[in-house]
Design a protein around this motif. Structure first.
Motif, short mmCIF file in Angstrom:
data_model
loop_
_atom_site.label_atom_id
_atom_site.label_comp_id
_atom_site.label_asym_id
_atom_site.label_seq_id
_atom_site.Cartn_x
_atom_site.Cartn_y
_atom_site.Cartn_z
N PHE B 267 -9.94 32.20 -0.02
CA PHE B 267 -9.69 30.77 0.23
C PHE B 267 -9.33 30.54 1.70
CE2 PHE B 267 -8.01 30.64 -4.41
CZ PHE B 267 -9.31 30.67 -4.88
N ALA B 268 -8.49 31.43 2.24
CA ALA B 268 -8.07 31.28 3.65
C ALA B 268 -9.28 31.42 4.58
CB ALA B 268 -7.02 32.33 3.98
N ARG B 269 -10.16 32.35 4.24
CA ARG B 269 -11.37 32.54 5.07
C ARG B 269 -12.22 31.27 5.08
NH1 ARG B 269 -16.27 34.49 3.37
NH2 ARG B 269 -15.35 35.48 1.52
N HIS B 270 -12.44 30.71 3.90
CA HIS B 270 -13.27 29.50 3.85
C HIS B 270 -12.62 28.33 4.60
CE1 HIS B 270 -15.54 31.72 0.77
NE2 HIS B 270 -16.53 30.91 1.09
N LYS B 271 -11.31 28.25 4.53
CA LYS B 271 -10.60 27.19 5.23
C LYS B 271 -10.76 27.37 6.74
CE LYS B 271 -6.18 24.83 5.19
NZ LYS B 271 -4.80 24.81 4.71
N TYR B 272 -10.61 28.61 7.15
CA TYR B 272 -10.72 28.91 8.58
C TYR B 272 -12.15 28.66 9.08
CZ TYR B 272 -10.75 31.58 12.93
OH TYR B 272 -10.91 31.95 14.23
N LEU B 273 -13.12 29.09 8.31
CA LEU B 273 -14.52 28.90 8.71
C LEU B 273 -14.84 27.40 8.83
CD1 LEU B 273 -16.43 31.58 6.57
CD2 LEU B 273 -15.65 31.75 8.95
N THR B 274 -14.29 26.62 7.91
CA THR B 274 -14.52 25.17 7.96
C THR B 274 -13.91 24.60 9.24
OG1 THR B 274 -14.40 25.10 5.56
CG2 THR B 274 -14.13 23.01 6.72
N GLN B 275 -12.71 25.05 9.53
CA GLN B 275 -11.99 24.57 10.70
C GLN B 275 -12.75 24.89 11.99
OE1 GLN B 275 -7.94 26.16 10.64
NE2 GLN B 275 -7.87 25.94 12.88
N ILE B 276 -13.20 26.11 12.15
CA ILE B 276 -13.89 26.46 13.41
C ILE B 276 -15.28 25.82 13.47
CG2 ILE B 276 -12.56 28.58 13.85
CD1 ILE B 276 -14.96 30.23 12.89
N THR B 277 -15.89 25.61 12.31
CA THR B 277 -17.18 24.93 12.31
C THR B 277 -16.99 23.49 12.80
OG1 THR B 277 -17.93 26.23 10.42
CG2 THR B 277 -19.18 24.25 10.92
N ARG B 278 -16.01 22.83 12.23
CA ARG B 278 -15.77 21.42 12.58
C ARG B 278 -15.35 21.29 14.06
NH1 ARG B 278 -15.74 17.98 8.25
NH2 ARG B 278 -14.34 16.51 9.27
N GLU B 279 -14.49 22.18 14.51
CA GLU B 279 -14.08 22.13 15.92
C GLU B 279 -15.26 22.37 16.84
OE1 GLU B 279 -10.99 25.04 16.14
OE2 GLU B 279 -9.48 23.70 15.25
N GLY B 280 -16.08 23.36 16.48
CA GLY B 280 -17.23 23.70 17.31
C GLY B 280 -18.24 22.56 17.37
N VAL B 281 -18.47 21.91 16.24
CA VAL B 281 -19.42 20.79 16.20
C VAL B 281 -18.90 19.64 17.05
CG1 VAL B 281 -20.38 19.01 14.67
CG2 VAL B 281 -20.48 21.42 14.00
N LYS B 282 -17.61 19.36 16.90
CA LYS B 282 -16.99 18.28 17.71
C LYS B 282 -17.10 18.59 19.20
CE LYS B 282 -13.35 17.11 14.51
NZ LYS B 282 -11.89 17.18 14.27
N ALA B 283 -16.86 19.86 19.55
CA ALA B 283 -16.91 20.26 20.96
C ALA B 283 -18.31 20.06 21.56
CB ALA B 283 -16.47 21.72 21.10
N LEU B 284 -19.32 20.09 20.69
CA LEU B 284 -20.69 19.86 21.16
C LEU B 284 -21.00 18.36 21.22
CD1 LEU B 284 -22.64 22.64 19.17
CD2 LEU B 284 -22.03 22.63 21.61
N GLY B 285 -20.01 17.55 20.89
CA GLY B 285 -20.19 16.10 20.96
C GLY B 285 -20.96 15.55 19.78
N LEU B 286 -21.04 16.31 18.71
CA LEU B 286 -21.78 15.84 17.53
C LEU B 286 -20.80 15.29 16.50
CD1 LEU B 286 -24.25 18.84 17.08
CD2 LEU B 286 -24.82 16.57 17.94
N PRO B 287 -21.06 14.11 15.96
CA PRO B 287 -20.14 13.52 14.98
C PRO B 287 -20.25 14.24 13.63
CG PRO B 287 -21.58 11.84 15.97
CD PRO B 287 -22.15 13.17 16.31
N LEU B 288 -19.11 14.45 13.00
CA LEU B 288 -19.06 15.02 11.66
C LEU B 288 -19.29 13.90 10.65
CD1 LEU B 288 -15.99 17.23 12.45
CD2 LEU B 288 -18.23 18.10 11.75
N PHE B 289 -19.93 14.24 9.53
CA PHE B 289 -20.27 13.20 8.55
C PHE B 289 -19.06 12.84 7.69
CE2 PHE B 289 -22.57 11.92 4.52
CZ PHE B 289 -23.03 10.71 5.03
#
Lengths: 363, 363
Positions: B267-289
């Motif tokens: 569960f912790a891994r999936h939470k962390y992966l979600t977090q870094i995915t969302r941060e990385g996408v935001k950093a690229l200037g792409l809006p999250l849905f």
């Protein structure tokens, strides 16, 4: 001996290494263009195997799921159906039909004997009001090693005109001739772990134009097993729900192998394997359960009169690591069954017979 | 590059080599003692994964088949049900319920937003006559990357007292905490090609005692998906129909791996992966849905405002051999979805983000 098992049961049947390795490939996305190409190829080759131009639907389900789909998609509540019952599977299709509120009339024969086509003829000819909407027949009755005379039964269904012929071809397709278009079979259901030479997990249903017409008015509830969704998806080389991707890799390899061997050779091989199995069993002084006339070409049932069938089966398993099938229900302990379906060669049959000889003489 | 594909879709998810090789083993007979031992082990480990003492039924079917079984086994024609619909799958369960003649009331939210638990509360509190027999909720809505607040919705269902809670946990089980017994979830359905890390072809349904009571009076027709047959077979470490043997070999290996990692770590891994995915996408200037609050932990949906989502997806596929998922229905071309569910590590997410950065700057 560890990992030395030899499968001589009616399913799962032996799986070629080429198929096993194909299944060990990493899955790709089932909505990708690359996977669409695989679906297109599979659908073409499935039509080849079924000798048909009809739609063949591939389901992620066992043979029972495929057969249920073959029944519930083309009938409506209260519809009268004739169900041939001379074994475990014929009995099962009657239960499925009843579970969905169909008006079931069973045509029975003793387990181990073939269904009498004249019984179907009589019922169908008497039905001048054309109330019988379907005739459900198990082509090869796996539980008893009996091949029912589908060709003749189907002729009477065709003479009736109204009824659909719905066929359980689970242990006949890929072993004996099932010329779907030539005979005009409306619904033909099968499963992957039989003549297809791949592990269990997929079911197939071939559907005629006449059956698709009946589909339009069928009112039995369905969603996952709604074949209309599979037909629509097939038209786009797709699948309505997530398909069993790795099993489909295996299917791709297996159908390639079947095409390399050729249908005529496959049928001839199964006929020959049945013949040498039956001759070998007779030579050991063991009675065959089905007569030569009724014998299935996928499996041979043996009814040893001087031995407990389970004792023979157990000794074959323990001493020789050969898995045979037992009898089901009231036949338990009375018969054992030797599978010679799918990826089975002459060598395998003689191996089993040699082992059987040793076992019999040691008991 | 040939055979260089990297799956970052919500299913099939990446499959460990250990699982692929387990699946390439030759099948053994599913009625053998050796296979019974495998079934017993799988059932024990499935209970562990579901955090439950309830029966877990293993079906040869996709997640949709499992979810249909979860609905039709515990309800009767005309029963009133509330169905949460904020995406493709919530919509589908409404269709299944309608196909079987249930009286469906949908509780909707805009695609990309979470269902509002208060909407369920209001309907359930107003139902003083206890006509609502079930509440059907998609926990993790795969089509939009939204995690619905199952815990809160379930509290209102428990306060109602009569209704069953039926959960589509297809992309939540094995990714986020779904404590079946602690929450008292009646029916929990899932599929193999998600958190389970194995290819598609199997569905699972965990069933509470309360649901089994409802099963006794359920009158919807079923046979292949009749969970009573699976329960009976489970008691004998068996299966009612031929099970998908090789996929079960894969499941055995995958559950061993999951137990080695441990639920908390998964569960912790999936939470962390979600977090870094969302941060990385935001950093690229792409809006999250989906908002941070609504975000699923299995998949992240991205809604690029300056690019066509399909163009990004196509470039990711062509240049980097990374498969992302597109938007479904009206979201096609508007979103793409990055899967980080199952056998996915931090390295995979950074790989996908690096590639995404290159693709964005080249478009």
């Amino acid at each position: 001996m560890q990992d030395k098992l030899m499968l001589m049961i009616p399913g799962p049947t032996p799986v070629p290494e080429r198929v096993l390795l194909a299944m060990a490939q990493h899955p790709i996305g089932h909505r990708s263009g690359d996977f669409s190409k695989i679906i297109a190829e599979l659908n073409e080759n499935l039509k080849w195997l079924h000798q048909t131009k009809n739609e063949v639907c591939t389901l992620c389900a066992s043979g029972t799921g495929a057969m249920e789909a073959g029944i519930i998609n083309f009938l409506s509540k209260g519809d009268r159906v004739l169900v041939g019952n001379n074994g475990k599977f014929g009995e099962r299709w009657g239960k499925v039909a009843k579970a969905f509120g169909l008006d079931v009339e069973e045509i029975t024969a003793e387990w181990g004997k073939g269904l009498n086509p004249d019984d179907f003829k009589a019922k169908l000819e008497a039905d001048t009001e054309k109330k019988i909407k379907a005739v459900i027949v198990t082509h090869s009755e796996t539980s008893t090693g009996v091949l029912n005379d589908l060709e003749t039964i189907n002729k009477y269904v065709k003479a009736h005109g109204e009824a659909l012929i719905i066929v359980d071809a689970v242990t006949s397709l890929g072993a004996v001739n099932v010329p779907v278009d030539e005979w005009g079979l409306d619904v033909v259901a099968s499963g992957s772990q039989k003549g297809f030479m791949i592990p269990p997990g997929m079911g197939f249903v071939a559907v005629s134009e006449k059956a698709w017409k009946a589909y339009e008015t069928s009112n039995l509830p369905k969603f996952y097993l709604d074949l209309g969704a599979y037909k629509k998806a097939n038209a786009k080389d797709s699948s309505p729900f997530t398909p069993p991707i790795n099993l489909m890799y295996g299917l791709k390899a297996a159908l390639e192998m079947m095409k390399e061997e050729g249908l005529e050779n496959i049928f001839a091989r199964h006929k020959y394997l049945t013949q040498i199995t039956r001759e070998g069993v007779k030579a050991l002084g063991l009675p065959l359960f089905a007569s030569d006339n009724d014998a299935a070409l996928a499996i041979t049932a043996v009814a040893p009169d001087n031995h407990d069938a389970e004792a023979i089966r157990s000794a074959m398993r323990k001493r020789f690591d050969i898995a045979l099938a037992g009898g089901q229900d009231h036949l338990k302990g009375k018969i054992f069954r030797i599978g010679h379906l799918g990826f089975v060669s002459e060598r395998d049959v003689y191996t089993a017979l040699s082992a059987l000889k040793e076992v019999i003489s040691s008991l």
